[in-house]
Motif scaffolding. Structure first.
Motif, short mmCIF file in Angstrom:
data_model
loop_
_atom_site.label_atom_id
_atom_site.label_comp_id
_atom_site.label_asym_id
_atom_site.label_seq_id
_atom_site.Cartn_x
_atom_site.Cartn_y
_atom_site.Cartn_z
N MET A 2 11.10 -2.58 35.01
CA MET A 2 11.90 -1.53 34.41
C MET A 2 11.78 -0.25 35.22
O MET A 2 10.69 0.10 35.65
CB MET A 2 11.42 -1.25 32.99
CG MET A 2 11.86 -2.28 32.00
SD MET A 2 11.33 -1.82 30.36
CE MET A 2 10.19 -3.17 30.10
N ARG A 3 12.91 0.42 35.34
CA ARG A 3 12.95 1.68 36.07
C ARG A 3 12.94 2.83 35.08
O ARG A 3 13.69 2.84 34.11
CB ARG A 3 14.23 1.73 36.92
CG ARG A 3 14.40 3.03 37.69
CD ARG A 3 15.71 3.06 38.48
NE ARG A 3 16.89 3.05 37.63
CZ ARG A 3 17.42 4.13 37.04
NH1 ARG A 3 16.86 5.30 37.17
NH2 ARG A 3 18.50 4.01 36.30
N LYS A 4 12.08 3.77 35.31
CA LYS A 4 12.03 4.98 34.48
C LYS A 4 13.32 5.76 34.69
O LYS A 4 13.77 5.94 35.82
CB LYS A 4 10.82 5.82 34.87
CG LYS A 4 10.64 7.04 34.04
CD LYS A 4 9.38 7.78 34.46
CE LYS A 4 9.35 9.13 33.82
NZ LYS A 4 8.19 9.90 34.23
N LEU A 5 13.91 6.23 33.58
CA LEU A 5 15.15 7.00 33.67
C LEU A 5 14.89 8.43 34.11
O LEU A 5 13.88 9.03 33.76
CB LEU A 5 15.86 7.02 32.31
CG LEU A 5 16.38 5.67 31.81
CD1 LEU A 5 16.95 5.83 30.41
CD2 LEU A 5 17.42 5.09 32.75
N LYS A 6 15.83 8.97 34.86
CA LYS A 6 15.78 10.37 35.25
C LYS A 6 16.32 11.21 34.09
O LYS A 6 17.11 10.72 33.28
CB LYS A 6 16.65 10.61 36.49
CG LYS A 6 16.18 9.85 37.71
CD LYS A 6 17.15 10.03 38.84
CE LYS A 6 16.71 9.16 40.02
NZ LYS A 6 17.71 9.13 41.09
N SER A 66 18.54 13.36 34.09
CA SER A 66 20.01 13.42 34.17
C SER A 66 20.68 12.18 33.58
O SER A 66 21.86 12.20 33.27
CB SER A 66 20.44 13.62 35.63
OG SER A 66 20.01 12.52 36.42
N GLU A 67 19.94 11.11 33.41
CA GLU A 67 20.48 9.86 32.86
C GLU A 67 20.29 9.76 31.34
O GLU A 67 20.76 8.80 30.73
CB GLU A 67 19.79 8.66 33.51
CG GLU A 67 20.04 8.54 34.99
CD GLU A 67 19.24 7.40 35.60
OE1 GLU A 67 19.86 6.36 35.91
OE2 GLU A 67 18.01 7.55 35.75
N LEU A 68 19.64 10.72 30.73
CA LEU A 68 19.31 10.63 29.31
C LEU A 68 20.44 11.05 28.38
O LEU A 68 20.33 10.88 27.17
CB LEU A 68 18.05 11.44 29.00
CG LEU A 68 16.77 10.93 29.68
CD1 LEU A 68 15.61 11.86 29.37
CD2 LEU A 68 16.46 9.51 29.25
N ASP A 69 21.51 11.61 28.91
CA ASP A 69 22.68 11.98 28.12
C ASP A 69 22.32 12.90 26.96
O ASP A 69 22.70 12.67 25.82
CB ASP A 69 23.40 10.71 27.61
CG ASP A 69 24.79 11.02 27.12
OD1 ASP A 69 25.44 11.95 27.66
OD2 ASP A 69 25.25 10.35 26.16
N ARG A 70 21.57 13.95 27.25
CA ARG A 70 21.16 14.92 26.23
C ARG A 70 22.21 16.01 26.08
O ARG A 70 22.97 16.31 27.00
CB ARG A 70 19.82 15.56 26.60
CG ARG A 70 18.66 14.59 26.65
CD ARG A 70 18.30 14.06 25.26
NE ARG A 70 17.03 13.39 25.30
CZ ARG A 70 16.89 12.08 25.20
NH1 ARG A 70 17.93 11.31 25.06
NH2 ARG A 70 15.69 11.53 25.23
N LEU A 71 22.22 16.62 24.91
CA LEU A 71 23.11 17.74 24.64
C LEU A 71 22.61 18.99 25.34
O LEU A 71 21.40 19.16 25.49
CB LEU A 71 23.17 18.01 23.13
CG LEU A 71 23.58 16.87 22.21
CD1 LEU A 71 23.48 17.32 20.76
CD2 LEU A 71 24.99 16.40 22.53
#
Length: 180
Positions: free
Chosen positions: A1-5, A7-12
């Motif tokens: 599994m690759r840890k998400l950046k 910028s990839e978390l789609d936060r408000l």
């Protein structure tokens, strides 16, 4: 599994957060002395889109570097207000919210047995790190929730308690709203 950046978390962003729908929940901090605990509660409130935090009594308010250190900007996204007297605030909130202290008392409702109603808005009161929610504030609430504990200690850190209870209510409300 690759840890998400990040910028990839789609936060408000803050503006999207402020206009986004919130869960029908406010948090009341009754005489919290630790600035780090206050900041941590702000972060939890941001994570679950809580309506508002009320800071009461000796609870410090932003801006403060030690609150900011743990809030990591959540004091900018989460609505908050300072009120000197917690009992007066509870009386005011009861017009629109069911006010529940998170404490250990007689006749508490264990958190794992509590089923929130999707048509009800809730105000959760968390107390001082040593003394808990004052008796006067407990008496003014409509009920008491207790986090079941099975070890040797009698309490959890206030920031941990807030995280546990908010997560529990958030997850139950999400499940109940899907059943409708």
């Amino acid at each position: 599994m690759r840890k998400l950046k990040n910028s990839e978390l789609d936060r408000l962003d803050i503006y999207q957060f402020k206009s986004a729908s919130k869960i029908p929940l406010v948090l009341v901090l009754d005489n919290i002395r630790s600035l780090n605990n206050i900041g941590s509660v702000f972060r939890t409130a941001d994570a679950f889109r809580i309506e508002k935090i009320y800071l009461c009594g000796i609870t410090a308010a932003p801006p403060h570097k030690d609150i900011h250190k743990t809030a990591l900007g959540a004091t900018e996204s989460v609505a908050w207000e300072y009120k000197k007297n917690t009992v007066d605030l509870i009386a005011e909130l009861q017009k629109d919210y069911m006010c529940l202290a998170v404490e250990q008392t007689e006749n508490t409702t264990p958190l794992n047995h509590f089923i929130p109603e999707t048509s009800t808005k809730y105000a959760l009161v968390f107390g001082n790190e040593v003394k808990g929610v004052s008796q006067e504030v407990v008496d003014s609430c409509q009920g008491v929730l207790e986090i079941p504990q099975f070890g040797t200690k009698h309490s959890l850190n206030i920031a941990v308690s807030a995280g546990v209870v908010v997560w529990d209510l958030w997850s139950k409300l999400q499940l109940l709203s899907k059943k409708k």
